[in-house]
Design a protein around this motif. Sequence first.
Motif, short mmCIF file in Angstrom:
data_model
loop_
_atom_site.label_atom_id
_atom_site.label_comp_id
_atom_site.label_asym_id
_atom_site.label_seq_id
_atom_site.Cartn_x
_atom_site.Cartn_y
_atom_site.Cartn_z
N SER A 147 -4.91 -13.86 46.43
CA SER A 147 -4.34 -14.96 47.22
C SER A 147 -5.34 -15.47 48.24
CB SER A 147 -3.07 -14.50 47.94
OG SER A 147 -2.07 -14.13 47.02
N THR A 148 -5.27 -16.79 48.51
CA THR A 148 -6.17 -17.41 49.48
C THR A 148 -5.40 -18.01 50.66
OG1 THR A 148 -6.10 -19.48 48.20
CG2 THR A 148 -7.90 -17.94 47.73
N ASP A 149 -4.09 -17.75 50.72
CA ASP A 149 -3.30 -18.26 51.84
C ASP A 149 -3.08 -17.16 52.87
OD1 ASP A 149 -1.59 -16.63 50.47
OD2 ASP A 149 0.03 -18.09 50.23
N SER A 150 -1.92 -17.10 53.47
CA SER A 150 -1.64 -16.12 54.54
C SER A 150 -1.13 -14.79 54.01
CB SER A 150 -0.60 -16.71 55.50
OG SER A 150 0.61 -17.01 54.83
N THR A 151 -1.19 -14.57 52.70
CA THR A 151 -0.63 -13.36 52.09
C THR A 151 -1.21 -12.08 52.70
OG1 THR A 151 -0.13 -14.45 49.99
CG2 THR A 151 -0.42 -12.06 49.94
N ALA A 152 -2.52 -12.02 52.86
CA ALA A 152 -3.16 -10.81 53.39
C ALA A 152 -2.65 -10.49 54.79
CB ALA A 152 -4.68 -10.96 53.40
N GLN A 153 -2.50 -11.51 55.63
CA GLN A 153 -2.00 -11.29 56.99
C GLN A 153 -0.55 -10.80 56.98
OE1 GLN A 153 -3.64 -14.05 56.01
NE2 GLN A 153 -5.59 -13.70 57.08
N SER A 162 7.72 -13.14 43.88
CA SER A 162 7.57 -13.35 45.33
C SER A 162 7.78 -14.79 45.74
CB SER A 162 6.16 -12.90 45.77
OG SER A 162 5.16 -13.70 45.12
N ASP A 163 8.21 -15.65 44.79
CA ASP A 163 8.38 -17.07 45.12
C ASP A 163 9.76 -17.39 45.68
OD1 ASP A 163 9.93 -16.80 42.88
OD2 ASP A 163 8.82 -18.23 41.64
N ASN A 187 2.04 -17.09 47.73
CA ASN A 187 3.45 -17.33 48.03
C ASN A 187 3.76 -16.95 49.47
OD1 ASN A 187 4.16 -16.48 44.70
ND2 ASN A 187 4.74 -18.44 45.61
N GLY A 188 2.89 -17.34 50.36
CA GLY A 188 3.04 -16.99 51.77
C GLY A 188 4.33 -17.48 52.41
N LYS A 189 4.90 -18.57 51.88
CA LYS A 189 6.12 -19.11 52.46
C LYS A 189 7.33 -18.21 52.23
CE LYS A 189 4.91 -24.02 51.96
NZ LYS A 189 5.31 -25.31 51.34
N THR A 190 7.32 -17.46 51.16
CA THR A 190 8.51 -16.69 50.77
C THR A 190 8.28 -15.17 50.72
OG1 THR A 190 7.90 -17.08 48.46
CG2 THR A 190 9.51 -18.58 49.45
N LEU A 191 7.04 -14.73 50.74
CA LEU A 191 6.74 -13.31 50.53
C LEU A 191 7.42 -12.42 51.55
CD1 LEU A 191 5.21 -11.07 49.06
CD2 LEU A 191 3.23 -11.56 50.53
N LYS A 192 7.37 -12.79 52.82
CA LYS A 192 7.96 -11.94 53.87
C LYS A 192 9.46 -11.77 53.65
CE LYS A 192 8.01 -11.22 58.88
NZ LYS A 192 9.40 -10.70 58.90
N LYS A 200 21.45 -13.54 40.32
CA LYS A 200 21.46 -14.87 40.93
C LYS A 200 20.03 -15.44 40.89
CE LYS A 200 23.02 -13.18 44.79
NZ LYS A 200 23.25 -11.77 44.38
N VAL A 201 19.93 -16.75 41.07
CA VAL A 201 18.61 -17.38 41.09
C VAL A 201 18.64 -18.56 42.06
CG1 VAL A 201 19.12 -18.95 39.17
CG2 VAL A 201 16.74 -18.34 39.67
N LEU A 202 17.51 -18.78 42.75
CA LEU A 202 17.39 -19.87 43.71
C LEU A 202 16.13 -20.66 43.40
CD1 LEU A 202 18.11 -21.37 46.37
CD2 LEU A 202 16.73 -19.65 47.57
N TYR A 203 16.30 -21.97 43.15
CA TYR A 203 15.16 -22.86 42.97
C TYR A 203 15.13 -23.82 44.15
CZ TYR A 203 13.84 -21.45 38.25
OH TYR A 203 13.38 -20.75 37.16
N ASP A 204 14.22 -23.59 45.07
CA ASP A 204 14.09 -24.45 46.25
C ASP A 204 12.73 -25.14 46.20
OD1 ASP A 204 13.96 -25.69 48.67
OD2 ASP A 204 14.50 -23.94 49.88
N PRO A 205 12.69 -26.42 45.80
CA PRO A 205 11.41 -27.13 45.67
C PRO A 205 10.62 -27.18 46.97
CG PRO A 205 13.22 -28.38 44.67
CD PRO A 205 13.84 -27.25 45.46
N ALA A 206 11.31 -27.05 48.10
CA ALA A 206 10.63 -27.17 49.39
C ALA A 206 9.73 -25.98 49.69
CB ALA A 206 11.67 -27.34 50.51
N GLU A 207 10.07 -24.81 49.13
CA GLU A 207 9.26 -23.64 49.45
C GLU A 207 8.73 -22.90 48.23
OE1 GLU A 207 11.70 -20.97 51.70
OE2 GLU A 207 12.90 -20.36 49.98
N ARG A 208 9.28 -23.19 47.05
CA ARG A 208 8.86 -22.47 45.86
C ARG A 208 7.54 -23.01 45.34
NH1 ARG A 208 9.83 -22.77 40.14
NH2 ARG A 208 9.72 -20.67 39.22
N VAL A 209 6.60 -22.11 45.09
CA VAL A 209 5.30 -22.47 44.53
C VAL A 209 5.19 -21.85 43.14
CG1 VAL A 209 2.80 -22.35 44.77
CG2 VAL A 209 4.25 -22.58 46.82
#
Length: 390
Positions: A49-55, A98-99, A24-29, A204-213
Amino acid sequence: MTLPEVQNAILDRKICILIPTYNNGKTLKRVIDGVLDYTQNIIVINDGSTDSTAQILAGYPQITTISLPENKGKGNGLKTGFRKAKELGYNYAVTIDSDGQHYPDDIPVFVQALLAEKEDVLLIGNRNMSQDGIPKKSSFGNRFSNFWFWFETGIKLEDTQSGYRLYPLHKIPKKYYTPKFEFEIEIIVRTAWRHIPVKNVPVKVLYDPAERVSHFRPFKDFTRISILNTILVFITLFYIIPRNFINDFRKKSFKRFLKEDVLESDGSNRTKAFSIALGVFIGLSPFWGFHTLLVISLAVLFKLNKVLAFVASNVSLPPFIPFLIAGSLFLGAPFVHGESNILNQELNFDLVKNNLLQYVIGSLIMATTMSAASGIGVYLFLNKLNPDSK
């Protein structure tokens, strides 16, 4: 609550925030930064995770990070986080996905709800599943989960699938049997079975298809959840309900039990009478081996008193079985051809097998008659004791 009050309460109650994450690198930060506004008591479980999560996590030396070598599922990540939280001395853990669907500024909602309770409680965020953008499959899955949670625990909730929760770390079970998404069902059901209150709080809840994995696999995970619920229902019917009934009976005198759990239990006199009538009918019916399953399922279906129905179904306890068999064979005799005289035969299950139709017909006649008589009798009795209860 003001921000300082929330921060002090988090420290005083020893609350940490658990963030399980997988690609979930797009939203974790954004999630971590939002939580840091309230506390640095953060434990992130990087579930292979295999994306940018570790960084991303490398930029937060002030929080606790656990990196798992391979992805083993959300349930496994949460279990790992719970163990670490207890090692660090925390009493409660707020889990946040974290999504990006959860808002960190709802953390005060959980804190305030915890402070308002006089005992430990498990809190689940109640999302508005009817708002625009919520996938229909999510709304259906939540209703499905809510029903089975109520069936298995007797607790009615509006949202049982939200991952935004507050767990009392020392009151939840220590051992679990599921590793993935179904873990979040197992833990709330088994915690409720330990007599820990489980309640909803609005979030509250947010469902954003553009960034939610989402890593939910509809067929595989729904199948796993269905299998888990089947097992939990079986345990509920054959262990939890009898256990609770016996424990309640032991804690009270017979007079107090009769008054509090029977006469003053939920439901009108008519509902109680129908509950007992149902229990008697099932108990006298020829469905041996399925009495408990049938009586609880039908009591739930018709919104009757499960305790009364279960108690009444025990009319078929072993000491009464010979009399029930004899009575059923006698009542069924006029409806079959051939030898039906049971008085000169040994009364056993071979007799039932050899005269099965006679037994089935007779048992249904007996079940119907005794059910109606007991229902009417109980209704008249309760109406005499509590005439104002309608």
